[in-house]
Design an enzyme around this catalytic site. Structure first.
Site, PDB file in Angstrom:
ATOM      1  N   CYS A 124       8.619  -1.019  -1.474  1.00 42.63           N
ATOM      2  CA  CYS A 124       7.328  -0.496  -2.036  1.00 42.63           C
ATOM      3  C   CYS A 124       8.623   1.048  -1.226  1.00 42.63           C
ATOM      4  CB  CYS A 124       6.491  -0.347  -1.519  1.00 42.63           C
ATOM      5  SG  CYS A 124       5.200   0.427  -1.239  1.00 42.63           S
ATOM      6  N   CYS A 127       5.620   3.244   1.254  1.00 41.26           N
ATOM      7  CA  CYS A 127       4.789   3.178   1.849  1.00 41.26           C
ATOM      8  C   CYS A 127       5.180   0.942   2.611  1.00 41.26           C
ATOM      9  CB  CYS A 127       3.401   3.017   1.857  1.00 41.26           C
ATOM     10  SG  CYS A 127       2.643   2.720   0.706  1.00 41.26           S
ATOM     11  N   SER A 128       4.331  -0.237   2.438  1.00 42.26           N
ATOM     12  CA  SER A 128       4.312  -1.282   3.098  1.00 42.26           C
ATOM     13  C   SER A 128       3.555  -2.123   1.811  1.00 42.26           C
ATOM     14  CB  SER A 128       4.353  -1.581   4.226  1.00 42.26           C
ATOM     15  OG  SER A 128       3.120  -0.982   3.961  1.00 42.26           O
ATOM     16  N   CYS A 129       3.453  -1.971   0.764  1.00 43.70           N
ATOM     17  CA  CYS A 129       2.210  -1.959  -0.419  1.00 43.70           C
ATOM     18  C   CYS A 129       3.296  -3.558  -0.811  1.00 43.70           C
ATOM     19  CB  CYS A 129       2.267  -1.710  -1.595  1.00 43.70           C
ATOM     20  SG  CYS A 129       1.386  -0.152  -1.847  1.00 43.70           S
TER      21      CYS A 129
HETATM   22 FE    FE Z   1       3.550   0.723  -0.144  1.00 47.72          FE
END
Ligand code: FE
Length: 220
Positions: A124, A127-129
């Site tokens: 991602c 962000c950090s999906c």
């Molecule tokens: Fe994300």
């Protein structure tokens, strides 16, 4: 959140934590991150902001019920059941639900299959999906700016740092997860596993194999 292009940062400086999530449990010493979390939790409990029992229940859910074993069951089923595999690749979310896998953070899943020609890698960049109900808690490195930036720019170098060297002729496709759409990799079934049943096959499927930073571990 702004996209980060942190090319000069030390690649995967926190890689070892992410790679060995259970290592810290084998000794009595706590990592700096664990110490910080513990200190933060103490303050929050002391001030009455959180109920420790509720926190424990939440963490236990993600440690024991939600985790990469869910994704591993999906992969193993796809390896033994061609019809399920076809449904999974056509529309992953309902196919996973057949196995009771899904929920918050996994509403719109897409599964991409590795082939001899193409290796898939999930990131991602924004962000950090991460597909929580399928893979559990995201590893520290998945959320790190170096991984997020470099996975797209130089995936082969990133994979080499994970100890994964792919055949030169196998191209790497990078999939950028978002809050709306989250990817999981369907690794290739390893050679020599013809005699294994579904449960034994699932045990070969690591979290990293479903992110694309690893392969199933035969004999692990
Ligand atoms: Fe994300």
């Amino acid at each position: 959140m702004a996209q980060t292009h942190d090319h000069d940062a030390h690649p995967h400086s926190d890689h070892s934590q992410g790679d060995h999530p259970h290592a810290a449990h084998h000794g009595s010493a706590l990592s700096p991150m664990e110490l910080r979390v513990r200190a933060l939790e103490s303050v929050l409990v002391e001030k009455g902001y959180v109920d420790p029992a509720a926190l424990d229940a939440l963490i236990e859910t993600y440690e024991t019920q939600v985790g990469p074993h869910n994704g591993a069951r999906v992969v193993a089923r796809a390896w033994v059941d061609p019809d399920f595999r076809a449904r999974l690749l056509a529309d992953a979310t309902p196919a996973m639900r057949e196995l009771g896998v899904g929920g918050r953070g996994g509403e719109h899943m897409v599964v991409v299959a590795n082939t001899p020609e193409t290796h898939n890698l999930v990131v991602c960049t924004l962000c950090s999906c991460y597909p929580w109900p399928v893979l559990g808690l995201p590893p520290v490195w998945y959320k790190s700016p170096p991984y997020r930036a470099r996975a797209v720019i130089e995936p082969r170098a990133v994979l080499a740092e994970f100890g994964l060297t792919l055949p030169a002729g196998q191209r790497i496709r990078v999939w950028d997860s978002t809050a709306e759409l989250r990817y999981m990799v369907l690794p290739m079934r390893p050679a020599g596993t013809e005699a294994l049943d579904e449960a034994a096959l699932a045990a070969l499927v690591t979290r990293d194999a479903m992110i694309g930073t690893g392969l199933p571990e035969v004999g692990a």
